[in-house]
Design a protein around this motif. Structure first.
Motif: not given
Length: 406
Positions: A22-30
């Motif tokens: 919704r806020t278009r925040l990029p995420l690192e997935i680990a």
């Protein structure tokens, strides 16, 4: 979203991703982060880890099936299977020690997401070939379920195979179901000593082609063999070529004798018993022969017979040290760092001779400036973009980890 988020339930994870979308925040997935140093550096607003999504959710020993939440340690999966005299077929690698992390931190979700398979792949196939079902959260925060407890033929996209090897760029795995295999009663390893690369690959291919069900073949050049910790082979003064046999004890004894006769013309041969064999191949799963240095490491897949020629060609441009797995079809290449990890030379050689090269270990600045994963042909690149648009249309999951535009 700031800092590291550690959801304990799939629903919580889906909510976090939906909010990020919704806020278009990029995420690192680990998971535990044992493979964080593989891939291009990412510019993200927060981290989501699945390390608290742990626990085995299903075991069906008679059906050779096990399900677990994505953050479950691989060691826990293997311990549970061992109670029923079973094991994972693909012998997944533990990259952590290669990258400076503690051993034993790999999660089952990370293994599926990276599809990193070990020596038994040459006989049993890759991790994705034994993946029966998944649950995951896509880039919209939607929960997706695919597959079940049996292997089925499918039409269209096989979502399990699509997610395996996507390095967290398409979705966040929350649960996986894997097929196991019975554990062998006995394991023995025959080791040829001081063979040139080309002869060693010839021997490994010959061994795989016999009716004696060789389940692992690896060749280490002398410089890498000298790093082994195996009491029998530690400090080896030459290259070693290992051939593994696994089965019931009488069958192993018979096959070992047949292979000894077959490879007698190759010269000196060492036999590792059951305990020594298990220790040796477990050490290979952690890539101990590439530890103790920070030099860049490449993982190159090619046709087995082309492996020695490929390494020799790279060697014309720069110093390199090689190990051959999968009868020569997989090369681990260590090169002294000269700013670009040998990227231009290696990419040129691989493009000429055929294959795919992935930069597995390198400093952050190097990974920022060179292609880490194999360049894609136009059609494959377009297909990849389409999958990314379908699974993660806003591009918030591990953005740019594999390719700048995906």
């Amino acid at each position: 979203m700031q800092g590291v988020q550690r959801p304990t339930e799939e629903r919580e994870l889906a909510h976090l991703v939906a909010e990020a979308a919704r806020t278009r925040l990029p995420l690192e997935i680990a998971g535990t982060g044992s493979k964080r140093r593989v891939g291009r550096p990412m510019d993200v607003a927060g981290v989501i880890t699945t390390r608290n999504l742990r626990g085995i959710t299903l075991t069906e020993p008679t059906e050779l099936v096990i399900s677990a939440r994505a953050g479950t340690l691989l060691s826990a999966i293997e311990s549970e299977l061992a109670k029923h005299n079973q094991q994972l077929a693909a012998e997944p690698l533990d990259l952590g020690p290669l990258l400076g992390e503690a051993p034993g931190q790999a999660t089952v979700g990370g293994i599926v997401a990276t599809n990193l398979s070990g020596a038994r792949r040459v006989q049993r196939g890759a991790v994705r070939d034994h993946l029966l079902g998944i649950r995951c959260v896509n880039g919209r925060g939607e929960v997706i379920k695919w597959g079940g407890r049996v292997m089925k033929n499918v039409t269209g996209y096989d979502l399990c195979r699509t997610l395996a090897g996507s390095w967290g760029t398409l979705g966040i795995l929350t649960e996986v179901t894997l097929r196991a295999i019975p554990k062998a009663e006995e394991t023995r390893t025959l080791v040829l000593v001081d063979q040139p690369d080309a002869i060693a690959v010839e021997a490994m291919c010959q061994a795989i082609g016999t009716p004696y069900e060789v389940s692992g073949t690896v060749h280490l050049q002398a410089a890498l063999a000298a790093r082994l910790r195996s009491p029998t082979l530690a400090g080896a003064r030459g290259a070693i070529t290992a051939l593994r046999i696994e089965h019931f004890s009488p069958a192993v004894a018979y096959r070992a004798e047949k292979l000894k006769s077959l490879f007698m013309p190759y010269g000196e041969l060492i036999e590792l018993d059951h305990a020594a064999s298990l220790q040796f191949w477990e050490e290979l799963r952690q890539l101990s022969f590439l530890q103790g240095t920070r030099d860049p490491v490449w993982r190159i897949s090619t046709a087995p017979g082309m492996g020695p020629r490929l390494v020799e060609s790279v060697g014309r441009y720069r110093e390199c040290r090689a190990a051959y797995d999968w009868s020569g079809g997989l090369i681990w290449l260590e090169v002294p760092d000269q700013g670009d990890a040998g990227s231009d030379d290696i990419r040129r050689v691989v493009a000429t001779l055929g294959g795919h090269a992935t930069l597995v270990r390198a400093e952050t600045q190097v990974r920022r400036t060179v292609d880490v994963f194999p360049p894609l042909e136009a059609g494959v690149r377009q297909l990849g973009r389409g999958l990314k648009a379908a699974f993660d249309p806003l591009g918030i999951l591990n953005p740019g980890r594999m390719y700048p535009d995906q």
